[in-house]
Scaffold this motif. Structure first.
Motif, short mmCIF file in Angstrom:
data_model
loop_
_atom_site.label_atom_id
_atom_site.label_comp_id
_atom_site.label_asym_id
_atom_site.label_seq_id
_atom_site.Cartn_x
_atom_site.Cartn_y
_atom_site.Cartn_z
N SER A 43 -12.63 -16.35 42.71
CA SER A 43 -13.36 -16.41 41.30
C SER A 43 -14.63 -15.76 41.33
O SER A 43 -15.19 -15.53 40.29
CB SER A 43 -13.42 -18.02 41.08
N SER A 100 -12.13 -18.66 34.45
CA SER A 100 -13.47 -18.76 34.85
C SER A 100 -14.23 -19.88 34.39
O SER A 100 -15.24 -20.30 34.81
CB SER A 100 -14.23 -17.60 34.43
N PRO A 160 -18.76 -18.03 38.08
CA PRO A 160 -18.33 -18.75 36.98
C PRO A 160 -18.44 -20.06 36.84
O PRO A 160 -18.86 -20.79 37.92
CB PRO A 160 -16.57 -18.46 37.60
#
Ligand code: AMP
Ligand code: MG
Length: 522
Positions: free
Chosen positions: A73, A169, A40
């Motif tokens: 993430s 993100s 991300p």
């Protein structure tokens, strides 16, 4: 790095795709493909479920570490693990759709904590071999809805996948919300979903559809061994016992949905957990006005296949598909047909028990079914809020007259002025029967009220509530997410400071996108 008690089984015990490239393709004779999440651009943690955190053996301090942000993430893969996407197929809206698979879900690892196995999976973490023509990403609005509803369902006592964390993100994601040519960029988000296993009906179906009995059997054996301790017997009997266990677990789940007015919205077989967990929170919704024909999913408005009142029949249809899938392992149709027949009986039995509990009836009287049916009809006479109706019903007293009882319920009606004439008469008739039925019960009003409030929630994640959290989050205000998360941790409790959430849907939300109209775009 924070410490997790790793215990991978799915990607160790089962056959992997031999191709390790991240290219979109048909995958054969394999249960999954190894793939890493997309990095991300600028991840930001928005919310963590405290219970889920503890359930996997982590604590608040772990959340503060940069590693937590990286792992959940998808920026980094946890040491000693190999992330992967699962291969599955499914029937979508009644038609076989072929290979689907985790197009935007990437499984990170399995952990065992306090004897419980948990698989951790990122949703919206980038493309996989199963992404077909889509981007592998998820947007903030649908991720907030999934994160909040997973945890809310858990606290309602409904079997469900869970959600550990919600992240931004930092990437932009293009979506056409109502599929009407108005595509726009939205904030990308990633949820870390958690469940003992993410195996769906469709994971087994894909192998049966390809006549790949070997892999079908391997995955079925794996599923039974790890997640179905109740399954008994050998050979075909064992697979039949497994099918019966899936029937039992799924029927319990759907009865819970009917109890709280939850409409899944997309009961495709790829969205049916083999463990009987509510999975894939997309265009789901909660009944506000009690309406068996309602579905929040605009993609399904015309046929309304997945409407509230149809969920039990759709489950039967889905179980029939699963029976077909397992047939090569059982090779006898009669016991599968018997299991499906048993489903119908069991559903009716459990539904009746559940409705009795909502009405506070402990005894079993043969007139109860008629009482339940006439209530279902009365609730549709004029728009009547399901949640508020049953909650307030928990407070009526035996000694009250039918008129007084109806009065007590007045806040449940969207247009109280419509409760007059024949509508009112029908309600009074119902309350008169209910009243005399209550007199057959031994319990005091107080005892009955306490028990009724354990099955009739005061707070559910109404469609507009999630939308308020989304609208605020779009502006960078994440406080409503936390407020709703805290509120929905105790859906059955009186929470005096949160009375504002015990209210009918406001008028502005009646036809608003995101509140009453949801699409599969997420
Ligand atoms: P759903 O309708 O969300 O259950 O998704 C049906 C199938 O489409 C599943 O195989 C998903 O993984 C896939 N899918 C949905 N959205 C996306 C996306 N944005 N990118 C890739 N695959 C997706
Ligand atoms: Mg799905």
């Amino acid at each position: 790095m924070f410490q997790l008690n790793l215990s991978d089984t799915f990607n160790k015990a089962l056959p992997a795709d031999t191709d390790t490239s991240n290219s979109r393709r048909q995958v054969y004779e394999a249960c999954y493909s190894f793939v890493e999440p997309k990095k991300p651009t600028d991840p930001k943690l928005l919310h963590v479920s405290q219970e889920m955190l503890e359930a996997i053996g982590l604590n608040k301090d772990d959340v503060e570490t940069p590693d937590f942000l990286k792992i959940f993430s998808g920026a980094e893969v946890y040491p000693q693990t190999s992330s992967y996407a699962m291969c599955y197929g499914g029937h979508q809206f009644g038609h076989w759709a072929g290979q689907l698979g985790d197009g935007r879900a990437i499984n990170l690892m399995e952990v065992v904590h306090e004897g419980q196995r948990w698989a951790l999976q990122l949703k919206g973490a980038g493309p996989t071999p199963y992404s077909r023509r889509a981007d592998g990403l998820a947007v903030l609005r649908s991720s907030i809805r999934e994160h909040l509803c997973s945890e809310a369902m858990y606290h309602l006592g409904i079997p469900t996948t869970r959600s550990l964390s919600l992240m931004l993100s930092g990437d932009q994601v293009l979506r056409d919300v109502m599929y009407n040519g108005n595509a726009a960029y939205e904030k990308g988000a990633i949820v870390c979903r958690v469940a003992p296993s993410f195996v769906r009906f469709g994971n087994l179906q894909i192998f049966a559809s390809r006549n790949d009995k070997k892999t079908l059997q391997e995955l079925t054996d794996y599923t039974i061994e790890h997640f179905f301790p109740e399954v008994e017997g050998e050979g075909a009997d064992r697979y039949l016992s497994f099918f019966n266990a899936v029937v039992d677990r799924s029927v319990e789940m759907v009865v819970h949905w009917q109890r709280v007015g939850f409409v899944h919205g997309v009961m495709n077989t790829d969205n049916m957990s083999i463990l009987g967990l509510t999975i894939d929170y997309g265009p789901y919704g909660w009944l506000e006005g009690y309406d068996p024909d309602w579905t929040p999913n605009t993609t399904d408005r015309r046929e309304a296949r997945y409407r509230f009142g149809n969920q039990p029949s759709v489950l039967l249809w889905n179980l029939f598909q699963l029976a077909n899938t397992l047939f090569p392992l059982i090779e006898s149709a009669a016991p599968l047909e018997a299991a499906l027949e048993r489903y119908k009986q069991k559903y009716l039995l459990l539904y009746g028990e559940m409705m009795r509990s909502k009405l506070g009836l402990l005894k079993r009287e043969k007139e109860d079914l008629a009482l339940i049916e006439s209530l279902e009809n009365s609730l549709q006479l004029t728009e009547t809020d399901m949640t508020i109706f049953f909650r307030l019903l928990s407070e009526v007293k035996k000694k009250e007259t039918a008129e007084e009882m109806l009065d007590h319920l007045s806040a449940a009606f969207y247009q109280i002025e419509e409760v007059k004439g024949s509508v009112k008469e029908q309600w009074l008739a119902w309350f008169n029967v209910y009243r005399s039925r209550l007199h057959l019960e031994q319990r005091s009003d107080e005892e009955r009220s306490v028990e009724m409030k354990r099955v009739n929630p005061k707070y559910v994640l109404r469609n507009y509530m999630a939308q308020l959290a989304i609208d605020a989050a779009d502006e960078g205000d994440y406080t409503i997410i936390e407020e709703l998360y805290q509120l929905l941790k105790q859906p059955y409790a009186e929470q005096s400071t949160s009375e504002k959430w015990f209210a009918k849907r406001p008028e502005w939300a009646r036809h608003k996108v995101g509140c009453s109209m949801l699409s599969c775009s997420s």
